[in-house]
Scaffold this motif. Sequence first.
Motif, PDB file in Angstrom:
ATOM      1  N   TYR A  46       0.853  -1.190   0.000  1.00  0.00           N
ATOM      2  CA  TYR A  46       0.000   0.000   0.000  1.00  0.00           C
ATOM      3  C   TYR A  46       0.887   1.237   0.000  1.00  0.00           C
ATOM      4  CZ  TYR A  46      -3.479   3.374   1.546  1.00  0.00           C
ATOM      5  OH  TYR A  46      -4.305   4.458   1.638  1.00  0.00           O
ATOM      6  N   VAL A  47       0.749   2.059  -1.032  1.00  0.00           N
ATOM      7  CA  VAL A  47       1.572   3.256  -1.141  1.00  0.00           C
ATOM      8  C   VAL A  47       0.815   4.315  -1.947  1.00  0.00           C
ATOM      9  CG1 VAL A  47       3.023   3.280  -3.246  1.00  0.00           C
ATOM     10  CG2 VAL A  47       4.094   3.399  -1.051  1.00  0.00           C
ATOM     11  N   ASP A  48       0.963   5.573  -1.578  1.00  0.00           N
ATOM     12  CA  ASP A  48       0.321   6.689  -2.289  1.00  0.00           C
ATOM     13  C   ASP A  48      -1.180   6.471  -2.496  1.00  0.00           C
ATOM     14  OD1 ASP A  48       2.763   7.986  -2.454  1.00  0.00           O
ATOM     15  OD2 ASP A  48       3.242   7.111  -4.415  1.00  0.00           O
ATOM     16  N   ASN A  49      -1.844   5.953  -1.470  1.00  0.00           N
ATOM     17  CA  ASN A  49      -3.280   5.717  -1.505  1.00  0.00           C
ATOM     18  C   ASN A  49      -3.684   4.738  -2.622  1.00  0.00           C
ATOM     19  OD1 ASN A  49      -5.801   6.047  -0.314  1.00  0.00           O
ATOM     20  ND2 ASN A  49      -6.375   7.664  -1.734  1.00  0.00           N
ATOM     21  N   ARG A  50      -2.791   3.807  -2.954  1.00  0.00           N
ATOM     22  CA  ARG A  50      -3.067   2.799  -3.971  1.00  0.00           C
ATOM     23  C   ARG A  50      -2.849   1.415  -3.380  1.00  0.00           C
ATOM     24  NH1 ARG A  50       0.707   3.759  -8.795  1.00  0.00           N
ATOM     25  NH2 ARG A  50       2.176   3.946  -7.085  1.00  0.00           N
ATOM     26  N   CYS A  51      -3.711   0.498  -3.755  1.00  0.00           N
ATOM     27  CA  CYS A  51      -3.580  -0.899  -3.347  1.00  0.00           C
ATOM     28  C   CYS A  51      -3.200  -1.719  -4.578  1.00  0.00           C
ATOM     29  CB  CYS A  51      -4.884  -1.417  -2.779  1.00  0.00           C
ATOM     30  SG  CYS A  51      -5.376  -0.599  -1.250  1.00  0.00           S
ATOM     31  N   GLY A  52      -2.172  -2.528  -4.442  1.00  0.00           N
ATOM     32  CA  GLY A  52      -1.737  -3.318  -5.585  1.00  0.00           C
ATOM     33  C   GLY A  52      -1.307  -2.444  -6.742  1.00  0.00           C
ATOM     34  N   TYR A  72     -11.185  -0.454   4.027  1.00  0.00           N
ATOM     35  CA  TYR A  72      -9.960  -0.750   4.754  1.00  0.00           C
ATOM     36  C   TYR A  72      -8.782  -0.712   3.796  1.00  0.00           C
ATOM     37  CZ  TYR A  72      -6.483  -2.888   7.712  1.00  0.00           C
ATOM     38  OH  TYR A  72      -5.343  -3.112   8.431  1.00  0.00           O
ATOM     39  N   SER A  73      -7.671  -0.110   4.245  1.00  0.00           N
ATOM     40  CA  SER A  73      -6.433  -0.056   3.469  1.00  0.00           C
ATOM     41  C   SER A  73      -5.265  -0.318   4.395  1.00  0.00           C
ATOM     42  CB  SER A  73      -6.246   1.326   2.840  1.00  0.00           C
ATOM     43  OG  SER A  73      -7.325   1.639   2.004  1.00  0.00           O
ATOM     44  N   GLY A  74      -4.290  -1.003   3.872  1.00  0.00           N
ATOM     45  CA  GLY A  74      -3.078  -1.296   4.642  1.00  0.00           C
ATOM     46  C   GLY A  74      -2.412  -2.502   4.038  1.00  0.00           C
ATOM     47  N   ALA A  75      -1.983  -3.436   4.880  1.00  0.00           N
ATOM     48  CA  ALA A  75      -1.370  -4.665   4.381  1.00  0.00           C
ATOM     49  C   ALA A  75      -2.352  -5.436   3.506  1.00  0.00           C
ATOM     50  CB  ALA A  75      -0.922  -5.534   5.550  1.00  0.00           C
TER      51      ALA A  75
END
Length: 188
Positions: A46-52, A72-75
Amino acid sequence: MRWRVKAVAIAAVTAVVTGAGCAQTVNGTAQRAHPAVPDPQRSYGYVDNRCGLLEDSSIQEMLGAENVVRPYSGAVCQYVLERDSGRDAGAGSPPAITVDVVFSWFEAGSLDRERTLAQQRGARVTEKDVERHEAFLARRDTNGAGCSATAAAGTGVLSWWVQTRGNTDADPCKDAEKLLAATLSSDL
């Protein structure tokens, strides 16, 4: 002429001895080659408000959803999407179809471990290659149609899970594989 016959005879004997010396039978079963993972140092977290590595709007567009919420966002990233039921909206028309989507990247995971867990949970596993990565699809219909697309990536494994609530006629594997391919081919 006699010299030529001797040369041919010596060459034939040499060929037979050489051919017999190189022949051997190997027992066992052929195994699929496991090439190295492309971009082994790449991060899919998760980086820069992006998943995958994907924007929410990209996921919404790829899956043909009218609405997308990421609770939900994170791992692990969780999405709830709504798709049109495909019929004319009006009195008595079916409600929108709800689709649950989950992205996860295990930085130190193992594709073999994930495959074994999917099989232990009763999923039908199909081996695939997605964007030059060893991968598999795992379909399991328990509370609707559900499927994960999982690949060896970076230092571990990543997976997209797609489940259509209450609809076992849907093909979530197509959507999960589409998301996996987009993640594996996206630019940083």
